[in-house]
Design a protein around this motif. Structure first.
Motif, PDB file in Angstrom:
ATOM      1  N   VAL A   1      -8.661  16.703   3.120  1.00  0.00           N
ATOM      2  CA  VAL A   1      -8.414  16.060   1.869  1.00  0.00           C
ATOM      3  C   VAL A   1      -7.309  15.901   1.111  1.00  0.00           C
ATOM      4  CG1 VAL A   1      -9.966  15.065  -0.149  1.00  0.00           C
ATOM      5  CG2 VAL A   1     -11.134  16.236   1.745  1.00  0.00           C
ATOM      6  N   ALA A   2      -6.632  17.065   1.040  1.00  0.00           N
ATOM      7  CA  ALA A   2      -5.380  17.058   0.172  1.00  0.00           C
ATOM      8  C   ALA A   2      -4.154  16.306   1.102  1.00  0.00           C
ATOM      9  CB  ALA A   2      -5.078  18.422   0.054  1.00  0.00           C
ATOM     10  N   ALA A   3      -4.431  16.285   2.506  1.00  0.00           N
ATOM     11  CA  ALA A   3      -3.315  15.580   3.121  1.00  0.00           C
ATOM     12  C   ALA A   3      -3.675  14.175   3.289  1.00  0.00           C
ATOM     13  CB  ALA A   3      -3.524  15.970   4.572  1.00  0.00           C
ATOM     14  N   LEU A   4      -4.933  13.492   2.992  1.00  0.00           N
ATOM     15  CA  LEU A   4      -5.096  12.262   2.915  1.00  0.00           C
ATOM     16  C   LEU A   4      -4.666  11.688   1.526  1.00  0.00           C
ATOM     17  CD1 LEU A   4      -8.740  12.155   4.571  1.00  0.00           C
ATOM     18  CD2 LEU A   4      -6.529  11.657   5.583  1.00  0.00           C
ATOM     19  N   LEU A   5      -5.001  12.424   0.404  1.00  0.00           N
ATOM     20  CA  LEU A   5      -4.597  11.961  -0.737  1.00  0.00           C
ATOM     21  C   LEU A   5      -3.068  11.893  -0.858  1.00  0.00           C
ATOM     22  CD1 LEU A   5      -6.945  13.918  -3.220  1.00  0.00           C
ATOM     23  CD2 LEU A   5      -6.675  11.690  -3.057  1.00  0.00           C
ATOM     24  N   ALA A   6      -2.268  13.105  -0.285  1.00  0.00           N
ATOM     25  CA  ALA A   6      -0.985  12.845  -0.364  1.00  0.00           C
ATOM     26  C   ALA A   6      -0.318  11.604   0.321  1.00  0.00           C
ATOM     27  CB  ALA A   6      -0.334  14.258   0.149  1.00  0.00           C
ATOM     28  N   GLU A   7      -1.126  11.227   1.327  1.00  0.00           N
ATOM     29  CA  GLU A   7      -0.406  10.020   2.055  1.00  0.00           C
ATOM     30  C   GLU A   7      -1.544   8.803   2.020  1.00  0.00           C
ATOM     31  OE1 GLU A   7       2.105  11.026   3.145  1.00  0.00           O
ATOM     32  OE2 GLU A   7       2.128  13.109   3.314  1.00  0.00           O
ATOM     33  N   PHE A   8      -2.116   8.590   0.653  1.00  0.00           N
ATOM     34  CA  PHE A   8      -3.225   7.620   0.644  1.00  0.00           C
ATOM     35  C   PHE A   8      -2.458   6.496   0.511  1.00  0.00           C
ATOM     36  CE2 PHE A   8      -6.151   4.878  -1.587  1.00  0.00           C
ATOM     37  CZ  PHE A   8      -7.059   5.303  -0.710  1.00  0.00           C
ATOM     38  N   GLY A   9      -2.784   5.571   1.334  1.00  0.00           N
ATOM     39  CA  GLY A   9      -1.943   4.116   1.328  1.00  0.00           C
ATOM     40  C   GLY A   9      -0.976   4.097   1.993  1.00  0.00           C
ATOM     41  N   ILE A  10      -0.513   5.207   2.935  1.00  0.00           N
ATOM     42  CA  ILE A  10       0.403   5.109   4.063  1.00  0.00           C
ATOM     43  C   ILE A  10      -0.158   5.148   5.256  1.00  0.00           C
ATOM     44  CG2 ILE A  10       2.389   6.694   5.023  1.00  0.00           C
ATOM     45  CD1 ILE A  10       3.065   7.418   2.133  1.00  0.00           C
ATOM     46  N   TYR A  11      -1.287   6.041   5.572  1.00  0.00           N
ATOM     47  CA  TYR A  11      -1.845   6.070   6.795  1.00  0.00           C
ATOM     48  C   TYR A  11      -2.751   5.103   6.836  1.00  0.00           C
ATOM     49  CZ  TYR A  11      -5.863   7.767   4.096  1.00  0.00           C
ATOM     50  OH  TYR A  11      -7.128   8.080   3.396  1.00  0.00           O
ATOM     51  N   LYS A  12      -3.252   4.600   8.258  1.00  0.00           N
ATOM     52  CA  LYS A  12      -3.983   3.477   8.531  1.00  0.00           C
ATOM     53  C   LYS A  12      -5.072   4.250   9.359  1.00  0.00           C
ATOM     54  CE  LYS A  12      -0.498   0.093   9.241  1.00  0.00           C
ATOM     55  NZ  LYS A  12       0.223  -1.027   9.955  1.00  0.00           N
ATOM     56  N   VAL A  13      -6.416   3.427   9.408  1.00  0.00           N
ATOM     57  CA  VAL A  13      -7.582   3.957  10.231  1.00  0.00           C
ATOM     58  C   VAL A  13      -7.883   3.215  11.278  1.00  0.00           C
ATOM     59  CG1 VAL A  13      -9.944   4.357   9.968  1.00  0.00           C
ATOM     60  CG2 VAL A  13      -8.603   4.979   8.119  1.00  0.00           C
TER      61      VAL A  13
END
Length: 264
Positions: free
Chosen positions: A197-209
């Motif tokens: 979850v921390a990894a997702l928050l750190a890159e939130f808005g950058i990664y795509k699904v």
């Protein structure tokens, strides 16, 4: 005449000592045979218990055939107590996670607020996993006290009651060891989950699904997430396996009861 009286008194004293000796000897013989009778009764009761266990589909069925058999009563109580402790342990396991965490979340569709709330719940769950061991031990102690008191109420032979409690202690020690490992695995799982979850928050808005899969623009971002996800999956598997082992150990082994009843 005085000498004759003294002789008669000495004779009466001698006779009294002889009678006392005879009575004492008779009582000793009586106690010996009473002890042997009690041993024979206990042995017969043990054989009846063993026969009932071997021929019945369940302890309850065996107890229905021999409702006054103390060994079967003890086994029935042990089985009931173990199942109730197992159910209480499962309930306690469910309390480790906050309700929102237990319901689950779809990470791919989670907002920043959802992820932040998830991290808070994961911290709570991790803390619970590392502090709940005394509560599990309290459940085992309550079961032990209940069984010990019941064994005493049945007036079981000391050697049988001793073997029975030794078996209870052995089983509880094995269960406690598994629970300790299970809680450690769950704590590790929550820590790894939190890193995801921390990894997702750190890159939130950058990664795509895409099709439920996270696509990171830079490899190190993907590596960071994948390492945490793999650790999370591994810990989850260990926790599940250990929970299954706990459930198996929570069931009293029939052979163990046979050995107690048979004096093995």
């Amino acid at each position: 005449m005085a000498a004759l009286s003294v002789q008669r008194a000495k004779a009466r004293i001698a006779i009294a000592f002889v009678l006392l000796f005879v009575v004492a000897a008779a009582l000793s013989v009586g106690v010996y045979y009473l002890g042997k009778l009690q041993e024979n009764i206990a042995s017969q009761e043990s054989r009846m218990a063993l026969e009932a266990i071997n021929n019945a589909a369940s302890i309850d069925e065996a107890l229905a055939r021999y409702p006054s058999n103390r060994f079967l009563k003890l086994m029935a109580m042990a089985t009931t107590a173990a199942l109730e402790t197992s159910a209480a342990s499962e309930k306690l396991s469910r309390e480790i996670e906050p309700p929102a965490l237990s319901r689950g979340i779809t990470l791919a569709a989670a907002s920043r607020g959802d992820l932040e709330a998830l991290r808070r719940d994961l911290k709570i769950a991790e803390t619970n996993a590392t502090t709940f061991m005394p509560r599990y031990l309290a459940l085992l102690k309550a079961e032990r006290d209940r069984l010990e008191n019941y064994a005493l109420s049945l007036n079981m032979e000391k050697n049988v009651a001793s073997r029975f409690m030794q078996d209870v202690d052995r089983r509880h020690a094995e269960i406690a060891a598994v629970i300790s490992k299970m809680l450690a695995a769950r704590a590790e799982y929550y820590r790894a989950y939190d890193k995801c979850v921390a990894a997702l928050l750190a890159e939130f808005g950058i990664y795509k699904v895409t099709n439920g899969q996270f696509i990171f623009p830079i490899q190190y971002m993907a590596d960071r997430y994948n390492v945490a996800a793999n650790a999370m999956a591994s810990a989850a598997q260990r926790a599940t396996e250990l929970e299954q082992a706990r459930k198996i150990l929570a069931q009293p082994a029939l052979k163990g009861w046979e050995q107690i009843a048979g004096g093995g």
